[in-house]
Design an enzyme around this catalytic site. Structure first.
Site, PDB file in Angstrom:
ATOM      1  N   TYR A  44       1.346  -1.084  -0.088  1.00  0.00           N
ATOM      2  CA  TYR A  44       0.137   0.375  -0.294  1.00  0.00           C
ATOM      3  C   TYR A  44       0.546   1.755   0.214  1.00  0.00           C
ATOM      4  O   TYR A  44       0.408   2.349  -0.949  1.00  0.00           O
ATOM      5  CB  TYR A  44      -1.028  -0.504   0.986  1.00  0.00           C
ATOM      6  CG  TYR A  44      -2.023   1.082   1.680  1.00  0.00           C
ATOM      7  CD1 TYR A  44      -2.659   1.132   0.521  1.00  0.00           C
ATOM      8  CD2 TYR A  44      -1.940   1.500   1.714  1.00  0.00           C
ATOM      9  CE1 TYR A  44      -3.581   2.075   0.602  1.00  0.00           C
ATOM     10  CE2 TYR A  44      -2.467   3.111   2.154  1.00  0.00           C
ATOM     11  CZ  TYR A  44      -4.204   2.797   1.199  1.00  0.00           C
ATOM     12  OH  TYR A  44      -4.474   3.851   2.148  1.00  0.00           O
ATOM     13  N   LYS A  96       0.536   4.327  -2.779  1.00  0.00           N
ATOM     14  CA  LYS A  96       0.981   5.765  -2.370  1.00  0.00           C
ATOM     15  C   LYS A  96       1.164   6.213  -2.851  1.00  0.00           C
ATOM     16  O   LYS A  96       1.724   7.692  -2.677  1.00  0.00           O
ATOM     17  CB  LYS A  96      -0.566   5.239  -0.756  1.00  0.00           C
ATOM     18  CG  LYS A  96      -1.822   4.424  -0.729  1.00  0.00           C
ATOM     19  CD  LYS A  96      -2.309   5.066  -1.751  1.00  0.00           C
ATOM     20  CE  LYS A  96      -3.655   4.842  -1.385  1.00  0.00           C
ATOM     21  NZ  LYS A  96      -5.265   5.274  -2.369  1.00  0.00           N
TER      22      LYS A  96
HETATM   23  P1  NDP Z   1     -13.605   2.564   0.904  1.00  0.00           P
HETATM   24  O1  NDP Z   1     -13.168   0.777   1.781  1.00  0.00           O
HETATM   25  O2  NDP Z   1     -14.491   2.330   1.779  1.00  0.00           O
HETATM   26  O3  NDP Z   1     -13.954   2.852  -0.282  1.00  0.00           O
HETATM   27  C1  NDP Z   1     -13.897   1.870  -1.184  1.00  0.00           C
HETATM   28  C2  NDP Z   1     -14.740   2.497  -2.764  1.00  0.00           C
HETATM   29  O4  NDP Z   1     -13.603   1.571  -4.139  1.00  0.00           O
HETATM   30  C3  NDP Z   1     -15.903   1.528  -2.889  1.00  0.00           C
HETATM   31  O5  NDP Z   1     -16.622   2.243  -3.520  1.00  0.00           O
HETATM   32  C4  NDP Z   1     -15.025   0.378  -4.181  1.00  0.00           C
HETATM   33  O6  NDP Z   1     -15.503  -0.067  -4.298  1.00  0.00           O
HETATM   34  C5  NDP Z   1     -13.907   0.853  -4.628  1.00  0.00           C
HETATM   35  N1  NDP Z   1     -13.637  -0.325  -5.627  1.00  0.00           N
HETATM   36  C6  NDP Z   1     -12.693  -1.218  -4.351  1.00  0.00           C
HETATM   37  N2  NDP Z   1     -11.946  -1.616  -5.206  1.00  0.00           N
HETATM   38  C7  NDP Z   1     -12.266  -1.360  -6.618  1.00  0.00           C
HETATM   39  C8  NDP Z   1     -12.043  -1.759  -8.339  1.00  0.00           C
HETATM   40  N3  NDP Z   1     -11.366  -2.620  -8.026  1.00  0.00           N
HETATM   41  N4  NDP Z   1     -12.720  -1.156  -9.016  1.00  0.00           N
HETATM   42  C9  NDP Z   1     -13.344  -0.143  -8.575  1.00  0.00           C
HETATM   43  N5  NDP Z   1     -13.494   0.250  -7.626  1.00  0.00           N
HETATM   44  C10 NDP Z   1     -13.225   0.073  -6.411  1.00  0.00           C
HETATM   45  O7  NDP Z   1     -12.335   2.489   0.865  1.00  0.00           O
HETATM   46  P2  NDP Z   1     -12.011   5.129   2.000  1.00  0.00           P
HETATM   47  O8  NDP Z   1     -13.003   5.269   1.324  1.00  0.00           O
HETATM   48  O9  NDP Z   1     -11.363   4.289   2.624  1.00  0.00           O
HETATM   49  O10 NDP Z   1     -10.707   5.110   0.882  1.00  0.00           O
HETATM   50  C11 NDP Z   1     -10.942   5.678  -0.201  1.00  0.00           C
HETATM   51  C12 NDP Z   1      -9.620   6.094  -0.918  1.00  0.00           C
HETATM   52  O11 NDP Z   1      -9.183   6.951   0.332  1.00  0.00           O
HETATM   53  C13 NDP Z   1      -8.671   4.767  -1.434  1.00  0.00           C
HETATM   54  O12 NDP Z   1      -7.671   4.700  -2.349  1.00  0.00           O
HETATM   55  C14 NDP Z   1      -7.916   4.437   0.424  1.00  0.00           C
HETATM   56  O13 NDP Z   1      -6.518   3.375  -0.295  1.00  0.00           O
HETATM   57  C15 NDP Z   1      -7.758   6.313   0.518  1.00  0.00           C
HETATM   58  N6  NDP Z   1      -7.115   6.678   1.587  1.00  0.00           N
HETATM   59  C16 NDP Z   1      -7.897   6.005   2.704  1.00  0.00           C
HETATM   60  C17 NDP Z   1      -8.072   6.459   4.226  1.00  0.00           C
HETATM   61  C18 NDP Z   1      -8.630   5.665   4.962  1.00  0.00           C
HETATM   62  O14 NDP Z   1      -8.696   6.211   6.729  1.00  0.00           O
HETATM   63  N7  NDP Z   1      -9.829   5.265   4.956  1.00  0.00           N
HETATM   64  C19 NDP Z   1      -6.972   6.656   4.646  1.00  0.00           C
HETATM   65  C20 NDP Z   1      -6.510   7.672   3.656  1.00  0.00           C
HETATM   66  C21 NDP Z   1      -6.345   7.427   2.261  1.00  0.00           C
HETATM   67  P3  NDP Z   1     -17.214  -1.915  -4.140  1.00  0.00           P
HETATM   68  O15 NDP Z   1     -18.111  -0.564  -3.124  1.00  0.00           O
HETATM   69  O16 NDP Z   1     -17.569  -2.048  -4.620  1.00  0.00           O
HETATM   70  O17 NDP Z   1     -15.784  -2.242  -3.250  1.00  0.00           O
END
Ligand code: NDP
Length: 242
Positions: A149, A153
């Protein structure tokens, strides 16, 4: 603005992406929310917000090309791209399998190519584009248990800086938002004792909210943010600033 701008938010049906999609809709953009596989969550989001959802795998270039054609057919040319979809597959490196490594690189880094490549020609031709990429504090500082990751990132930050330079003369900005720990399913899935230890390291004393990331994205995609490109905005409650 000649026509309503169209925004695509990948992973826009849950967590941070859902908050971004809702903010952009409220701001008056035509928004499409992509997702990967959780149909039930996606359809509930669509019913609640009226934001259309589009299922395609952001790590698969052919699927992205086809999916983006459908989005543009329904909403019009995409002016704003938020590369937000991401996953974690944590584990110490000495125990990490290649499958876990590849899954994270594919969804979090290959997706930069797969989703952005079909859109960049149109943005260049129209002389306008806004691309925001969601990285992470753990791409900036590294995190034990997350070599895959952290690599992905950190990689997106390099991607953004290079694409920003290539695209600056065409009215396209490319920026990164690097959140700290935000209260989404991804973080709430971490065991509670580990989560408490994480919160203890955050000067603000709490997890962030998805809306607090969405506000920053909303600003960066605006017409008025045209001089901001190639930058990384850290939003982490004071935890770490590179
Ligand atoms: P969630 O797990 O809550 O949501 C992830 C979203 O991405 C969902 O809509 C999911 O769709 C979609 N997704 C996952 N894999 C795929 C794929 N292969 N193709 C299309 N869509 C996909 O994640 P977060 O909201 O927590 O995270 C969002 C972003 O922020 C990420 O990039 C994460 O790395 C980054 N981030 C998050 C942090 C946190 O504390 N939460 C901190 C720092 C960065 P589905 O519902 O269909 O699985």
């Amino acid at each position: 603005m000649a026509r309503e701008r169209v925004a695509l938010v990948t992973g826009g049906t849950r967590g941070i992406g859902a908050a971004i999609a809702k903010h952009l809709k409220e701001k008056g953009y035509k928004v499409a929310a992509n997702y990967g596989g959780r149909d039930e969550a996606a359809h509930a989001f669509e019913a609640e917000t009226g934001i259309p959802v589009f299922k395609f795998d952001v790590g698969d270039p052919a699927a992205c090309e086809a999916g983006i054609k459908v989005v543009e057919g329904e909403l019009g040319p995409i002016d704003i791209l938020v590369n937000n979809a991401g996953i974690t597959r944590d584990g110490a490196f000495h125990k990490m399998t290649f499958e876990k490594w590849q899954a994270v690189i594919k969804t979090n880094l290959d997706s930069m190519f797969a989703v952005t490549r079909p859109l960049i020609d149109g943005m260049r031709a129209r002389g306008f584009g806004r691309i925001v990429i969601i990285s992470s504090i753990n791409g900036q500082k590294g995190q034990a248990g997350q070599t895959n990751y952290s690599a992905a990132k950190a990689g997106v930050i390099g991607f953004a800086k290079a694409l920003a330079q290539e695209s600056a003369g065409k009215g396209i900005t490319v920026n990164v938002v690097a959140p700290g720990y935000i209260a989404t399913e991804m973080v709430m899935a971490v065991p509670e004792d580990i989560r408490s230890r994480i919160i203890a390291t955050i000067p603000v004393g709490r997890l962030g909210e998805a809306d607090e990331i969405a506000c920053a994205v909303e600003f960066l995609v605006g017409d008025e943010a045209g001089f901001i490109t190639g930058s990384t905005l850290t939003i982490n409650g004071g935890q770490y600033c590179p």
